[in-house]
Design an enzyme around this catalytic site. Structure first.
Site, PDB file in Angstrom:
ATOM      1  N   ASP A 230       0.838  -1.194   0.000  1.00 35.09           N
ATOM      2  CA  ASP A 230       0.000   0.000   0.000  1.00 35.09           C
ATOM      3  C   ASP A 230       0.876   1.248   0.000  1.00 35.09           C
ATOM      4  O   ASP A 230       2.018   1.232   0.463  1.00 35.09           O
ATOM      5  CB  ASP A 230      -0.919   0.019   1.223  1.00 35.09           C
ATOM      6  CG  ASP A 230      -1.940  -1.101   1.176  1.00 35.09           C
ATOM      7  OD1 ASP A 230      -2.199  -1.610   0.073  1.00 35.09           O
ATOM      8  OD2 ASP A 230      -2.468  -1.469   2.243  1.00 35.09           O
ATOM      9  N   ARG A 231       0.311   2.323  -0.508  1.00 34.65           N
ATOM     10  CA  ARG A 231       1.063   3.587  -0.581  1.00 34.65           C
ATOM     11  C   ARG A 231       1.553   4.017   0.795  1.00 34.65           C
ATOM     12  O   ARG A 231       2.691   4.461   0.958  1.00 34.65           O
ATOM     13  CB  ARG A 231       0.160   4.672  -1.185  1.00 34.65           C
ATOM     14  CG  ARG A 231       0.789   6.058  -1.189  1.00 34.65           C
ATOM     15  CD  ARG A 231      -0.228   7.117  -1.543  1.00 34.65           C
ATOM     16  NE  ARG A 231       0.344   8.446  -1.407  1.00 34.65           N
ATOM     17  CZ  ARG A 231       0.527   9.307  -2.397  1.00 34.65           C
ATOM     18  NH1 ARG A 231       0.176   8.980  -3.618  1.00 34.65           N
ATOM     19  NH2 ARG A 231       1.040  10.490  -2.192  1.00 34.65           N
TER      20      ARG A 231
END
Length: 475
Positions: A230-231
């Site tokens: 995930d970012r």
């Protein structure tokens, strides 16, 4: 001469964000009648202001700069007008930008187009309306209404080099410092938080584009992402440097059985594949350790503009995907939070975040998408902490010389506390020759090489601070 200067000055003001000054001559007096039929003398109501336009920097193009070290000169990239606008207006919702294109309120101007002083007087002669899918050309400049920003605009001029869309020298050096392992088949680096995995042009500061440009190390093609994080999360990120290594490792991360072959050596190495995450969650799971087997499904929100992952319905009619996670609580509850270790046995989008928030009821600190309401209660109603073995209360203390990093557990807005700390994978370089040929039982010259590789990545700064704070308490 004076008349010509006035005409040029008027054109400059038309493109600025400030309204043109009021005329010097006195306004005529008119008679107004209000709702009570009372006549009054006053100035006329101001008419509509001329539309104020915001000017973006000229498009640099992608083929004029020198190629990066170790890479061949690439063909110019195709960048559309809507992608160029979205890059500079990063804080503006995408639907707002698209609406301005649909209403034909976005104009283009080519910098090398010859425009006389007489033409500048009428902006319609050198500004033309463009569509969202029009291809940007070098030197083209886009103008759009200031209203698209709806407030302060976050300009990202510094992230794009002046002559190329490739990463600049500082970005390349920074990314190479993150590499913790490199061989002929794979690349492993420690991803920092808040770095996107994939980005659409012209957004080049994503891991796939940065790695392809900065981590080729002389290969014709850059490394390719084997899996994703995930970012907001951080930790170990694996790249395949060859087509064969990327394909086989991608199968391994999808399913261990899918990656197996007729080789017992390779299959045994695949069985040992493992990922371990460390996470800080709000609350404590009921059981100290266990396995979460909860299928996941995606739902669309806002007319398909956003999506969310949820626990699937037991009936299984909503397109559920199998998701299994092993977990273990690593210590006591401190400041209302607990450190846990997570082992994903399947690779689904947002699997760990949803399993922690909905299956265990303990969302990860900093995960506002799946734990917003729990964060609100956690901040508003702090509870005393107790030692689980003695039952005695204790309180937090700040160790001497420890700086409180922004985003830690004591911050007003903590960052996501999810980190891919450990990874064990097959040593795929042992099974590949220099020309990419696959050897089932390992290449003859690599018998002394280990069958497995194990990597450990240190936590980011905000998680290190949280770890030090929570490990320093008084009983």
């Amino acid at each position: 001469m004076l008349c010509r200067r006035r005409r040029v000055g008027a054109a400059v003001r038309w493109l600025s964000r400030l309204a043109p000054p009021a005329p010097a001559e006195a306004d005529p007096v008119v008679v107004r009648v209000d709702g009570s039929n009372v006549a009054r003398l006053g100035k006329p109501k101001p008419g509509p202001r001329p539309r104020q336009l915001l000017s973006l920097p000229p498009f640099p193009g992608g083929g004029d700069g020198d190629p990066l070290p170790g890479r061949k000169a690439a063909a110019p990239r195709r960048v559309t007008a809507v992608s160029w606008v979205k890059h500079y207006l990063a804080d503006v919702p995408q639907e707002v930008v698209q609406a301005h294109f649909n209403k034909r309120l976005v104009y283009s101007e080519c910098s090398d187009h010859e425009v006389s002083v007489e033409t500048i007087k009428s902006q319609k002669h050198h500004l033309k309306k463009i569509k969202h899918n029009d291809v940007m050309e070098p030197g083209m400049r886009i103008h759009l209404p200031v209203s698209v920003a709806e407030g302060e605009i976050k300009k990202r001029y510094e992230t794009i080099p002046t002559a190329t869309l490739h990463p600049n020298k500082d970005e390349i050096e920074y990314l190479r410092r993150l590499v913790i392992h490199k061989d002929s088949a794979i690349l492993v680096l420690n991803k920092p938080p808040k770095v996107p995995m994939k980005g659409n042009l012209p957004v080049h500061n994503s891991m796939d584009v940065l790695a392809a440009a900065a981590l080729s190390y002389g290969n014709e093609e850059g490394p390719k992402l084997v899996h994703r994080l995930d970012r907001e999360s951080s930790g170990l990120l694996l790249f395949g440097r060859t087509k064969e290594s990327f394909t086989r490792l991608h199968w391994l991360f999808t399913s261990v059985n899918l990656a197996k072959t007729n080789s017992q050596v390779w299959n045994a190495a695949c069985e040992a594949y493992m990922q371990r995450y460390w996470a800080l969650v709000i609350g404590t799971p009921k059981e100290r350790e266990g396995i979460i087997s909860a299928p996941l499904s995606k739902v669309l929100l806002d007319d398909g503009k956003a999506e969310r992952v949820i626990l699937a319905h037991p009936s299984g009619i909503d397109g559920a995907q199998e998701a299994v996670t092993a977990y273990r609580v690593m210590g006591p509850t401190i400041h209302g939070c607990s450190w846990i270790e997570l082992r994903p046995l399947t690779g689904r989008k947002h699997q760990l975040r949803v399993h922690c928030a909905e299956a265990l009821g303990t969302p990860i600190v900093g995960d506002y998408k799946y734990g917003w309401f729990v964060h609100q209660r956690w901040k508003q109603n702090p509870q005393p902490d107790f030692e689980p073995f003695t039952g005695e209360p204790y309180k937090l203390r700040r160790p001497e010389g420890l700086e409180i990093q922004k985003g830690s557990v004591l911050s007003k807005v903590p960052l996501l506390h999810l980190h891919c700390r450990e990874m064990v994978i097959p040593n795929i370089a042992k099974f590949l020759s220099s020309n990419g040929e696959w050897h089932e039982n390992g290449a003859p010259w690599s018998k002394e090489k280990p069958n497995l590789l194990r990597f450990i990545a240190p936590m980011p700064a905000h998680m290190k601070i949280s770890w030090n704070i929570m490990s320093s308490y008084l009983v």
